[in-house]
Design a protein around this motif. Structure first.
Motif, mmCIF file in Angstrom:
data_model
loop_
_atom_site.group_PDB
_atom_site.id
_atom_site.type_symbol
_atom_site.label_atom_id
_atom_site.label_comp_id
_atom_site.label_asym_id
_atom_site.label_seq_id
_atom_site.Cartn_x
_atom_site.Cartn_y
_atom_site.Cartn_z
ATOM 1 N N ILE A 288 0.869 -1.174 0.000
ATOM 2 C CA ILE A 288 0.000 0.000 0.000
ATOM 3 C C ILE A 288 0.914 1.235 0.000
ATOM 4 C CG2 ILE A 288 -1.836 1.255 1.203
ATOM 5 C CD1 ILE A 288 -2.701 -1.541 0.315
ATOM 6 N N PRO A 289 0.888 2.039 -1.035
ATOM 7 C CA PRO A 289 1.802 3.201 -1.099
ATOM 8 C C PRO A 289 1.551 4.196 0.038
ATOM 9 C CG PRO A 289 0.779 2.774 -3.230
ATOM 10 C CD PRO A 289 0.051 1.929 -2.233
ATOM 11 N N ALA A 290 2.622 4.776 0.538
ATOM 12 C CA ALA A 290 2.493 5.848 1.522
ATOM 13 C C ALA A 290 1.983 7.104 0.819
ATOM 14 C CB ALA A 290 3.842 6.118 2.172
ATOM 15 N N ARG A 291 1.394 8.014 1.591
ATOM 16 C CA ARG A 291 0.866 9.250 1.020
ATOM 17 C C ARG A 291 1.859 10.412 1.131
ATOM 18 N NH1 ARG A 291 -4.766 8.665 0.309
ATOM 19 N NH2 ARG A 291 -5.612 6.826 1.342
ATOM 20 N N THR A 292 3.069 10.118 1.585
ATOM 21 C CA THR A 292 4.067 11.171 1.756
ATOM 22 C C THR A 292 4.364 11.841 0.407
ATOM 23 O OG1 THR A 292 5.091 9.726 3.402
ATOM 24 C CG2 THR A 292 6.304 11.714 2.766
ATOM 25 N N PRO A 293 4.213 13.170 0.315
ATOM 26 C CA PRO A 293 4.511 13.857 -0.956
ATOM 27 C C PRO A 293 5.975 13.661 -1.366
ATOM 28 C CG PRO A 293 3.284 15.285 0.546
ATOM 29 C CD PRO A 293 3.705 14.087 1.349
ATOM 30 N N GLN A 294 6.219 13.665 -2.649
ATOM 31 C CA GLN A 294 7.581 13.505 -3.157
ATOM 32 C C GLN A 294 8.463 14.665 -2.691
ATOM 33 O OE1 GLN A 294 7.734 13.054 -7.403
ATOM 34 N NE2 GLN A 294 9.843 12.335 -7.400
ATOM 35 N N ASN A 295 9.683 14.331 -2.271
ATOM 36 C CA ASN A 295 10.646 15.327 -1.784
ATOM 37 C C ASN A 295 10.088 16.160 -0.633
ATOM 38 O OD1 ASN A 295 12.516 14.580 -3.841
ATOM 39 N ND2 ASN A 295 11.378 15.869 -5.300
ATOM 40 N N TYR A 296 9.306 15.504 0.220
ATOM 41 C CA TYR A 296 8.647 16.216 1.321
ATOM 42 C C TYR A 296 9.608 16.495 2.471
ATOM 43 C CZ TYR A 296 5.409 17.144 5.165
ATOM 44 O OH TYR A 296 4.748 17.707 6.228
ATOM 45 N N HIS A 297 9.574 17.716 3.003
ATOM 46 C CA HIS A 297 10.352 18.107 4.171
ATOM 47 C C HIS A 297 9.402 18.771 5.161
ATOM 48 C CE1 HIS A 297 14.109 17.190 2.129
ATOM 49 N NE2 HIS A 297 13.673 17.874 1.078
ATOM 50 N N PRO A 298 9.155 18.161 6.340
ATOM 51 C CA PRO A 298 8.226 18.751 7.310
ATOM 52 C C PRO A 298 8.657 20.165 7.720
ATOM 53 C CG PRO A 298 8.808 16.506 7.932
ATOM 54 C CD PRO A 298 9.724 16.893 6.821
ATOM 55 N N ALA A 299 7.675 21.002 7.985
ATOM 56 C CA ALA A 299 7.951 22.395 8.340
ATOM 57 C C ALA A 299 8.445 22.552 9.774
ATOM 58 C CB ALA A 299 6.689 23.231 8.136
ATOM 59 N N ILE B 49 10.564 12.910 12.767
ATOM 60 C CA ILE B 49 10.021 11.956 11.794
ATOM 61 C C ILE B 49 9.502 12.664 10.547
ATOM 62 C CG2 ILE B 49 9.460 10.217 13.522
ATOM 63 C CD1 ILE B 49 6.522 11.170 13.328
ATOM 64 N N THR B 50 9.386 11.898 9.477
ATOM 65 C CA THR B 50 8.929 12.430 8.193
ATOM 66 C C THR B 50 7.411 12.501 8.107
ATOM 67 O OG1 THR B 50 10.856 11.396 7.142
ATOM 68 C CG2 THR B 50 9.066 12.107 5.683
ATOM 69 N N GLU B 51 6.721 11.502 8.636
ATOM 70 C CA GLU B 51 5.293 11.330 8.381
ATOM 71 C C GLU B 51 4.419 12.195 9.296
ATOM 72 O OE1 GLU B 51 7.462 8.998 9.134
ATOM 73 O OE2 GLU B 51 7.438 7.384 7.654
ATOM 74 N N HIS B 52 4.355 13.467 8.995
ATOM 75 C CA HIS B 52 3.416 14.349 9.683
ATOM 76 C C HIS B 52 3.259 15.628 8.875
ATOM 77 C CE1 HIS B 52 5.996 17.639 11.292
ATOM 78 N NE2 HIS B 52 6.956 16.739 11.173
ATOM 79 N N GLY B 53 2.131 16.304 9.088
ATOM 80 C CA GLY B 53 1.915 17.593 8.438
ATOM 81 C C GLY B 53 1.305 17.529 7.054
ATOM 82 N N TYR B 54 0.874 16.355 6.608
ATOM 83 C CA TYR B 54 0.207 16.236 5.313
ATOM 84 C C TYR B 54 -0.980 15.299 5.461
ATOM 85 C CZ TYR B 54 2.857 11.847 5.040
ATOM 86 O OH TYR B 54 3.385 10.605 5.308
ATOM 87 N N TRP B 55 -1.929 15.382 4.530
ATOM 88 C CA TRP B 55 -3.129 14.563 4.586
ATOM 89 C C TRP B 55 -2.739 13.083 4.450
ATOM 90 C CZ3 TRP B 55 -5.876 10.934 1.938
ATOM 91 C CH2 TRP B 55 -7.208 10.760 2.326
ATOM 92 N N GLY B 56 -3.178 12.273 5.420
ATOM 93 C CA GLY B 56 -2.856 10.849 5.401
ATOM 94 C C GLY B 56 -1.632 10.488 6.216
ATOM 95 N N SER B 57 -0.997 11.462 6.867
ATOM 96 C CA SER B 57 0.241 11.162 7.594
ATOM 97 C C SER B 57 0.008 10.277 8.810
ATOM 98 C CB SER B 57 0.943 12.456 8.009
ATOM 99 O OG SER B 57 0.117 13.259 8.840
ATOM 100 N N MET B 58 -1.150 10.426 9.456
ATOM 101 C CA MET B 58 -1.432 9.558 10.607
ATOM 102 C C MET B 58 -1.466 8.100 10.176
ATOM 103 S SD MET B 58 -4.718 9.522 13.135
ATOM 104 C CE MET B 58 -4.942 8.191 14.295
ATOM 105 N N ARG B 59 -2.132 7.833 9.077
ATOM 106 C CA ARG B 59 -2.194 6.462 8.550
ATOM 107 C C ARG B 59 -0.802 5.956 8.199
ATOM 108 N NH1 ARG B 59 -6.525 3.545 5.110
ATOM 109 N NH2 ARG B 59 -7.825 4.939 6.331
ATOM 110 N N ASP B 60 0.028 6.823 7.633
ATOM 111 C CA ASP B 60 1.384 6.422 7.246
ATOM 112 C C ASP B 60 2.249 6.076 8.455
ATOM 113 O OD1 ASP B 60 0.795 6.718 4.583
ATOM 114 O OD2 ASP B 60 1.881 8.617 4.338
ATOM 115 N N ARG B 61 1.884 6.587 9.634
ATOM 116 C CA ARG B 61 2.651 6.261 10.843
ATOM 117 C C ARG B 61 2.300 4.891 11.407
ATOM 118 N NH1 ARG B 61 1.549 11.820 11.838
ATOM 119 N NH2 ARG B 61 -0.117 11.357 13.334
ATOM 120 N N LEU B 62 1.201 4.306 10.972
ATOM 121 C CA LEU B 62 0.783 2.989 11.451
ATOM 122 C C LEU B 62 1.519 1.894 10.682
ATOM 123 C CD1 LEU B 62 -3.057 3.609 11.616
ATOM 124 C CD2 LEU B 62 -1.583 3.153 13.590
ATOM 125 N N PRO B 63 2.285 1.043 11.346
ATOM 126 C CA PRO B 63 2.994 -0.017 10.620
ATOM 127 C C PRO B 63 2.088 -0.904 9.777
ATOM 128 C CG PRO B 63 3.890 0.201 12.827
ATOM 129 C CD PRO B 63 2.678 1.090 12.776
#
Length: 199
Positions: free
Chosen positions: A16-27, A170-184
């Motif tokens: 299942i692909p992650a929703r992390t945007p390409q070249n994403y850098h959290p603010a 961590i990388t997975e926060h601040g974008y839509w779907g990031s909570m789901r991406d944090r779940l193994p």
């Protein structure tokens, strides 16, 4: 430089692909709890009381719940790992007090419930008697279904009191779907909604 919220021993080949945007850098930096490799599950219980109003609350009710949570095992150690207290007056005007308690495993919770006398007491409550209501919700997530996100990496909150350590940013926060991406478990399961949902 950030790291994945999913620990190495939980990493799977993604179907299942992650929703992390390409070249994403959290603010801004966010951290997550790291758990022992031997941990398999965790328990969170919400044990509560509901009164007609704040003026109707009975302190002895809270003391009763505390007596179970602070009870000692045969080794002299308390059986629960951590708890915190919350209160709110709800939209209907009822005053609610809740104790949110955590255990490091399903078996630890069940041992506490039996040995402290809590389960027998709860099972013996008569809903038709008493000056107020009681409520209980208990959650039994496996470790692959737990995610945490904290903006502070020094002060533990909630389940993080049971952590083994804390991550770097961590990388997975601040974008839509990031909570789901944090779940193994989201690496290989779509986590689709089942049953009916409220409007």
């Amino acid at each position: 430089m950030t790291e994945s919220a999913i620990e190495e021993h939980f990493t799977r080949e993604r179907t299942i692909p992650a929703r992390t945007p390409q070249n994403y850098h959290p603010a801004y930096p966010v951290y997550t709890a790291r758990w022992s490799k031997s941990a398999t599950d965790l328990v969170m219980a919400v044990l509560g009381m509901q009164f007609a109003s704040k003026d109707d609350r009975t302190p002895e009710s809270r003391v009763k719940l505390f007596s179970f949570l602070e009870s000692k095992g045969t080794d002299g150690a308390t059986r629960r790992s951590f708890f915190e207290v919350a209160s709110v007056t709800d939209a209907s005007g009822y005053y609610n007090e809740a104790i949110i308690a955590y255990w490091p495993s399903n078996s630890a919770y069940k041992n506490w419930a039996a040995e402290s006398g809590f389960q027998a007491w709860w099972d013996g409550l008569d809903p038709e008697r008493g000056s107020h209501g009681w409520f209980m919700e208990v959650f039994f997530p496996t470790m692959d279904r737990i995610e945490t996100a904290y903006t502070n990496n020094e002060i533990a909150e909630g389940a993080a009191h049971l952590k083994d350590s804390i991550s770097g940013a961590i990388t997975e926060h601040g974008y839509w779907g990031s909570m789901r991406d944090r779940l193994p478990t989201s690496q290989t399961r779509p986590l689709e909604v089942t049953g009916q949902t409220g409007a």
